[in-house]
Design a protein around this motif. Structure first.
Motif, PDB file in Angstrom:
ATOM      1  N   PRO A  58       0.822  -1.217   0.000  1.00 41.15           N
ATOM      2  CA  PRO A  58       0.000   0.000   0.000  1.00 41.15           C
ATOM      3  C   PRO A  58       0.859   1.273   0.000  1.00 41.15           C
ATOM      4  N   GLN A  59       0.373   2.294  -0.674  1.00 37.97           N
ATOM      5  CA  GLN A  59       1.112   3.544  -0.858  1.00 37.97           C
ATOM      6  C   GLN A  59       1.595   4.168   0.459  1.00 37.97           C
ATOM      7  N   PRO A  60       0.759   4.228   1.525  1.00 41.57           N
ATOM      8  CA  PRO A  60       1.270   4.843   2.763  1.00 41.57           C
ATOM      9  C   PRO A  60       2.517   4.142   3.305  1.00 41.57           C
ATOM     10  N   LEU A  61       2.591   2.829   3.155  1.00 42.49           N
ATOM     11  CA  LEU A  61       3.781   2.107   3.601  1.00 42.49           C
ATOM     12  C   LEU A  61       4.972   2.430   2.700  1.00 42.49           C
ATOM     13  N   ARG A  62       4.744   2.407   1.382  1.00 43.27           N
ATOM     14  CA  ARG A  62       5.837   2.729   0.454  1.00 43.27           C
ATOM     15  C   ARG A  62       6.360   4.134   0.700  1.00 43.27           C
ATOM     16  N   ASP A  63       5.461   5.087   0.982  1.00 44.83           N
ATOM     17  CA  ASP A  63       5.881   6.460   1.257  1.00 44.83           C
ATOM     18  C   ASP A  63       6.758   6.548   2.497  1.00 44.83           C
ATOM     19  N   SER A  64       6.622   5.582   3.401  1.00 45.35           N
ATOM     20  CA  SER A  64       7.424   5.555   4.625  1.00 45.35           C
ATOM     21  C   SER A  64       8.673   4.691   4.476  1.00 45.35           C
ATOM     22  N   GLY A  65       8.938   4.239   3.254  1.00 49.60           N
ATOM     23  CA  GLY A  65      10.137   3.448   3.020  1.00 49.60           C
ATOM     24  C   GLY A  65       9.971   1.972   3.313  1.00 49.60           C
ATOM     25  N   ILE A  66       8.741   1.531   3.525  1.00 49.01           N
ATOM     26  CA  ILE A  66       8.490   0.122   3.814  1.00 49.01           C
ATOM     27  C   ILE A  66       7.935  -0.518   2.544  1.00 49.01           C
ATOM     28  N   ASN A  67       8.643  -1.505   2.033  1.00 49.54           N
ATOM     29  CA  ASN A  67       8.196  -2.202   0.835  1.00 49.54           C
ATOM     30  C   ASN A  67       8.243  -3.697   1.127  1.00 49.54           C
ATOM     31  N   ILE A  68       7.122  -4.235   1.551  1.00 49.99           N
ATOM     32  CA  ILE A  68       7.041  -5.643   1.931  1.00 49.99           C
ATOM     33  C   ILE A  68       5.967  -6.326   1.090  1.00 49.99           C
ATOM     34  N   PRO A  69       6.067  -7.628   0.939  1.00 53.25           N
ATOM     35  CA  PRO A  69       5.060  -8.334   0.140  1.00 53.25           C
ATOM     36  C   PRO A  69       3.709  -8.396   0.857  1.00 53.25           C
ATOM     37  N   PHE A  70       2.672  -8.133   0.109  1.00 51.80           N
ATOM     38  CA  PHE A  70       1.303  -8.272   0.587  1.00 51.80           C
ATOM     39  C   PHE A  70       0.629  -9.355  -0.233  1.00 51.80           C
ATOM     40  N   ILE A  71      -0.302 -10.057   0.367  1.00 49.12           N
ATOM     41  CA  ILE A  71      -1.089 -11.031  -0.382  1.00 49.12           C
ATOM     42  C   ILE A  71      -2.561 -10.685  -0.258  1.00 49.12           C
ATOM     43  N   SER A  72      -3.279 -11.026  -1.288  1.00 47.89           N
ATOM     44  CA  SER A  72      -4.718 -10.889  -1.286  1.00 47.89           C
ATOM     45  C   SER A  72      -5.275 -12.233  -0.818  1.00 47.89           C
ATOM     46  N   MET A  73      -6.336 -12.202  -0.024  1.00 48.25           N
ATOM     47  CA  MET A  73      -6.971 -13.431   0.451  1.00 48.25           C
ATOM     48  C   MET A  73      -8.466 -13.323   0.217  1.00 48.25           C
ATOM     49  N   LYS A  74      -9.127 -14.485   0.121  1.00 51.03           N
ATOM     50  CA  LYS A  74     -10.576 -14.456  -0.061  1.00 51.03           C
ATOM     51  C   LYS A  74     -11.227 -15.599   0.702  1.00 51.03           C
TER      52      LYS A  74
END
Length: 136
Positions: free
Chosen positions: A116-132
């Motif tokens: 998510p953009q707010p994390l990237r803006d803070s220098g955090i770039n981690i993998p996210f997964i979508s779940m259903k």
């Protein structure tokens, strides 16, 4: 980025957003947990009738209430309030406790999504997964 940095970011975000949450969340139909007059947790969920889907946009539990079952009660309440059938989606940080938490409900991985953009803006770039989760 390690989980400690992510945890610090989320805790800081929670503290900065608390006044917003207290005002905005209480006006919504999301499950909200209170201790006295303080909001200590909520599960943000939105239903889209057009395609019989719902999205958990966020689950927040005050750190003081972690590991007390409050998160489970909030998610239970949110899911129980949905008309069936419905497919529920959410995005979570891959390398945290969140995927396992939601797997206990029957959520399954449904792909990888961008940090998510707010994390990237803070220098955090981690993998996210979508779940259903399919609820009938």
């Amino acid at each position: 980025m390690d989980q400690v940095a992510l945890g610090k970011f989320i805790t800081g975000l929670a503290a900065r957003k608390e006044p917003y949450w207290k005002e905005a969340v209480l006006g919504e139909s999301w499950p909200v947990a209170r201790s006295g007059t303080n909001v200590v947790g909520f599960c943000q969920i939105a239903r889209k009738e057009a395609d019989q889907s719902a999205m958990i946009g966020g689950l927040y539990v005050d750190p003081e209430y972690h590991r007390t079952g409050l998160g489970r009660r909030l998610v239970d309440t949110a899911l129980n309030g949905l008309n069936r059938p419905v497919t529920v989606y959410l995005d979570v940080a891959k390398d945290t406790d969140a995927p396992a938490f939601y797997r206990r409900y029957g959520f399954t991985p449904d792909g990888v999504v961008e940090t998510p953009q707010p994390l990237r803006d803070s220098g955090i770039n981690i993998p996210f997964i979508s779940m259903k989760l399919e609820l009938s």
